[in-house]
Scaffold this motif. Structure first.
Motif, PDB file in Angstrom:
ATOM      1  N   GLY A   1       0.836  -1.062   0.077  1.00 50.38           N
ATOM      2  CA  GLY A   1      -0.077   0.051  -0.070  1.00 50.38           C
ATOM      3  C   GLY A   1       0.802   1.283   0.013  1.00 50.38           C
ATOM      4  N   PRO A   2       0.228   2.344   0.455  1.00 47.31           N
ATOM      5  CA  PRO A   2       1.012   3.901   0.450  1.00 47.31           C
ATOM      6  C   PRO A   2       2.288   3.712   1.504  1.00 47.31           C
ATOM      7  CG  PRO A   2      -1.046   3.988   1.416  1.00 47.31           C
ATOM      8  CD  PRO A   2      -1.004   2.448   0.937  1.00 47.31           C
ATOM      9  N   LEU A   3       3.125   4.470   1.242  1.00 47.68           N
ATOM     10  CA  LEU A   3       4.224   4.312   2.197  1.00 47.68           C
ATOM     11  C   LEU A   3       3.632   4.907   3.509  1.00 47.68           C
ATOM     12  CD1 LEU A   3       7.262   6.199   0.450  1.00 47.68           C
ATOM     13  CD2 LEU A   3       6.918   3.820   0.870  1.00 47.68           C
ATOM     14  N   ALA A   4       4.117   4.273   4.552  1.00 47.38           N
ATOM     15  CA  ALA A   4       3.731   4.770   6.056  1.00 47.38           C
ATOM     16  C   ALA A   4       4.448   5.794   6.587  1.00 47.38           C
ATOM     17  CB  ALA A   4       3.703   3.489   7.093  1.00 47.38           C
ATOM     18  N   ASP A   5       3.572   6.964   7.175  1.00 49.77           N
ATOM     19  CA  ASP A   5       4.457   8.113   7.569  1.00 49.77           C
ATOM     20  C   ASP A   5       4.051   8.386   8.996  1.00 49.77           C
ATOM     21  OD1 ASP A   5       6.168  10.297   7.613  1.00 49.77           O
ATOM     22  OD2 ASP A   5       4.628  11.545   6.586  1.00 49.77           O
TER      23      ASP A   5
END
Length: 193
Positions: free
Chosen positions: A21-25
């Motif tokens: 999924g999207p990069l975790a931030d």
């Protein structure tokens, strides 16, 4: 702790950026630390193992301090776990002595922690893996913190050794979306919610 002479200490840290999924931030981080120690009970049956729990407290405090430092400090650490692998000449109970010392060692350093410290113990030879379960420090029902970190030592535990491990995490599973109690809902009163 002299009966549990340390042969080596290993620290591992994982930073999970994404799982498709999207990069975790910010990305969740989890780590483990273990010590390979002599097992003073290997090859014999000892009726009273309980004094060893006290003897292992200094090891638990030292490993906790090192793991907290490896994770960048106490701030944000919100999950923990512990475990042990007993070498072939030992018995399961030789790992169970880590329940009290390992758990209370982390609680001493992490501050208020109301939830039970998840744990896994087993007997195995060199290279045996151990999945250390993780759970939230104050609320066992926080599903996003249900996780594991795997430890293994290629040259241990040897037959007369035991591996004592601690684990901690900052943040839950990356892309967690299975519901349950959310961090914002934690009351931290009873170790469950």
């Amino acid at each position: 702790m002299s009966d549990f002479a340390i042969r080596k200490i290993v620290t591992q840290v994982e930073e999970i950026l994404h799982e498709g999924g999207p990069l975790a931030d910010p990305p969740p981080v989890k780590g483990a630390i273990y010590a390979i120690c002599a097992n003073p009970f290997a090859g014999r049956h000892e009726v009273d193992l309980q004094p060893s729990m006290e003897a292992l407290k200094p090891l638990a405090l030292m490993l906790t301090d090192r793991l907290v430092a490896a994770l960048g400090g106490r701030a944000g650490i919100d999950a923990y776990g512990k475990g042990a692998i007993v070498g072939e000449n030992g018995e399961h109970e030789h790992g169970a002595i880590w329940h009290v010392s390992g758990g209370y060692g982390m609680r001493d350093r992490l501050g208020e922690c109301r939830a039970i410290v998840p744990s896994a113990m087993k007997v195995g030879g060199m290279g045996t893996t151990l999945d250390i379960p993780l759970g939230h420090l104050n609320a066992a029902y926080v599903r996003s913190r249900f996780d594991v970190i795997t430890v293994a030592c290629e040259d241990g535990p040897r037959a007369n050794e035991v591996l004592f491990a601690l684990a901690m995490a900052r943040g839950g599973r990356v892309h967690s979306r299975m519901g349950g109690l959310e961090i914002s809902q934690v009351k931290g009163e009873d170790g469950l919610r």
